[in-house]
Write a protein that holds these residues in place. Structure first.
Motif, short mmCIF file in Angstrom:
data_model
loop_
_atom_site.label_atom_id
_atom_site.label_comp_id
_atom_site.label_asym_id
_atom_site.label_seq_id
_atom_site.Cartn_x
_atom_site.Cartn_y
_atom_site.Cartn_z
N LEU A 92 5.28 -17.67 -21.62
CA LEU A 92 5.34 -16.35 -22.28
C LEU A 92 4.00 -15.66 -22.41
O LEU A 92 3.82 -14.54 -21.90
N PRO A 93 3.00 -16.26 -23.05
CA PRO A 93 1.74 -15.51 -23.25
C PRO A 93 1.00 -15.24 -21.95
O PRO A 93 0.51 -14.11 -21.74
N ILE A 94 0.89 -16.23 -21.09
CA ILE A 94 0.11 -16.06 -19.85
C ILE A 94 0.79 -15.07 -18.92
O ILE A 94 0.16 -14.12 -18.41
N GLY A 95 2.08 -15.25 -18.68
CA GLY A 95 2.79 -14.39 -17.74
C GLY A 95 2.86 -12.94 -18.19
O GLY A 95 2.62 -12.02 -17.40
N VAL A 96 3.18 -12.73 -19.46
CA VAL A 96 3.31 -11.36 -19.97
C VAL A 96 1.97 -10.65 -20.00
O VAL A 96 1.85 -9.50 -19.57
N LEU A 97 0.93 -11.32 -20.50
CA LEU A 97 -0.39 -10.68 -20.57
C LEU A 97 -0.94 -10.38 -19.18
O LEU A 97 -1.54 -9.32 -18.96
N THR A 167 7.17 -8.52 -15.55
CA THR A 167 6.50 -7.76 -16.60
C THR A 167 5.83 -6.51 -16.02
O THR A 167 5.94 -5.41 -16.59
N GLU A 168 5.15 -6.67 -14.90
CA GLU A 168 4.53 -5.51 -14.26
C GLU A 168 5.58 -4.47 -13.88
O GLU A 168 5.38 -3.26 -14.11
N LEU A 202 9.92 -3.72 -23.21
CA LEU A 202 10.40 -5.00 -23.74
C LEU A 202 11.75 -5.45 -23.16
O LEU A 202 11.91 -6.63 -22.87
N PRO A 203 12.74 -4.56 -22.98
CA PRO A 203 14.01 -5.03 -22.39
C PRO A 203 13.83 -5.68 -21.04
O PRO A 203 14.40 -6.75 -20.77
N GLY A 204 13.03 -5.06 -20.18
CA GLY A 204 12.80 -5.65 -18.86
C GLY A 204 12.02 -6.95 -18.94
O GLY A 204 12.28 -7.89 -18.17
N GLY A 208 13.40 -10.59 -17.69
CA GLY A 208 12.65 -11.40 -16.74
C GLY A 208 12.38 -12.80 -17.27
O GLY A 208 12.50 -13.79 -16.53
N LEU A 209 12.04 -12.90 -18.55
CA LEU A 209 11.78 -14.21 -19.14
C LEU A 209 13.03 -15.09 -19.15
O LEU A 209 12.99 -16.26 -18.76
N VAL A 210 14.13 -14.51 -19.59
CA VAL A 210 15.35 -15.30 -19.70
C VAL A 210 15.85 -15.72 -18.33
O VAL A 210 16.28 -16.87 -18.12
#
Length: 300
Positions: A92-97, A167-168, A202-204, A208-210
């Motif tokens: 979560l933190p690495i991928g999103v940031l 995320t991008e 945030l929805p996207g 993507g995370l799920v």
């Protein structure tokens, strides 16, 4: 310059040819969709037909017995959930940031293009490569052994590229006017990103995370080489020691069940297959609902 006159019959012939090509392409598209639906029906129908007889509460809530020839698959379900949860926390933190940096802060230069190309390449790399990397680095080099922690780290590296890309893309899908509105109100770039862009993306991001976690749930090679154990009678205990022990999980259980033919009854194998399919289906449905509700709140 002389004008070319086309007779009415020639126009009708041309229109018929165009309509014929259009009808042919439409038929091919419909046929392809029909074949796809048929394949899905056959796969799902086969799994349901052979897996439903094993689906009882005892099968889902108890552990294996008599060398896995009887009993249930609860340790495998629990292990899969633990692997997914730990992977999500690390990813979560690495991928999103990283995805936010690529979308909002990275300038268009050779380095950025190289990073984006590398991330895209990693996202398409076969999972067995990540499994071998995890085996060489985490299991052997760092002496973590075949353990839950080694599995988390390997699956996190496997998942991060996909989360970065989703995320991008989620930030790029936000209307440009939203960002321009935040800047026009006097917000800084950082404030616009986190207070305006992030809620809209945030929805996207969540989807993507799920979906990435659902993808992880069905991957056998990375788990097989770093975290899996075929059979264990130990009870789950929370603590550092549990992170250093391997875990049973659904994909590896399936792989070993067929590799060691005759040890596990076919009924249990198909029940495990159906359980894994339902687990992934639940995660995908959750992602769809989360995205739909978040988009409804944003009204765009």
């Amino acid at each position: 310059m002389q004008s070319v006159m086309i007779s009415e019959s020639e126009l009708l012939l041309r229109d018929r040819r165009r309509q014929g090509r259009s009808n042919t392409l439409a038929s091919l598209a419909i046929g392809s969709a029909g074949v796809l639906v048929l394949i899905i029906v056959i796969i799902v129908g086969t799994v349901l037909w052979k897996g439903i007889p094993a689906m009882t509460w005892e099968f889902l809530s108890t552990g294996p017995q008599e060398g896995m020839s009887k009993g249930g698959i609860w340790p495998m379900i629990r292990g899969s959930i633990l692997l997914m949860a730990g992977t999500l926390v690390l990813t979560l933190p690495i991928g999103v940031l990283a995805g936010i940096w690529l979308a909002e802060y990275a300038t268009d230069n050779r380095l950025t293009r190289a990073i984006r190309a590398s991330v895209s390449s990693l996202a398409g790399t076969p999972s067995i490569i990540f499994g071998l990397f995890g085996l060489a680095i985490f299991v052997l080099k760092f002496n973590l052994g075949t353990s839950l922690l080694a599995g988390w780290l390997t699956l996190a590296i496997y998942s991060i590229p996909m989360v970065v890309l989703t995320t991008e893309q989620a930030f790029k899908e936000v209307p440009q006017t939203v960002e321009e509105g935040g800047i026009a109100l006097g917000l800084s770039k950082w404030q616009t990103t986190w207070k305006v862009m992030f809620p809209n993306a945030l929805p996207g991001i969540l989807t993507g995370l799920v979906l990435t976690v659902a993808r992880v749930a069905g991957e056998a090679p990375p788990i097989l080489l770093t975290a899996a154990i075929y059979y264990s009678t130990e009870k789950l205990s929370l603590g550092w020691d549990s992170l250093k022990r391997p875990v049973a999980n659904l994909p590896y259980h399936l792989a070993e069940g067929y590799r060691q033919g005759g040890v596990i009854p076919e009924k249990i194998i198909w029940g495990t297959c159906l359980s894994l399919m339902l687990l992934v289906l639940i995660i995908n449905l959750a992602a769809t609902l989360i995205r739909a509700r978040a988009r409804a709140k944003l009204n765009w």
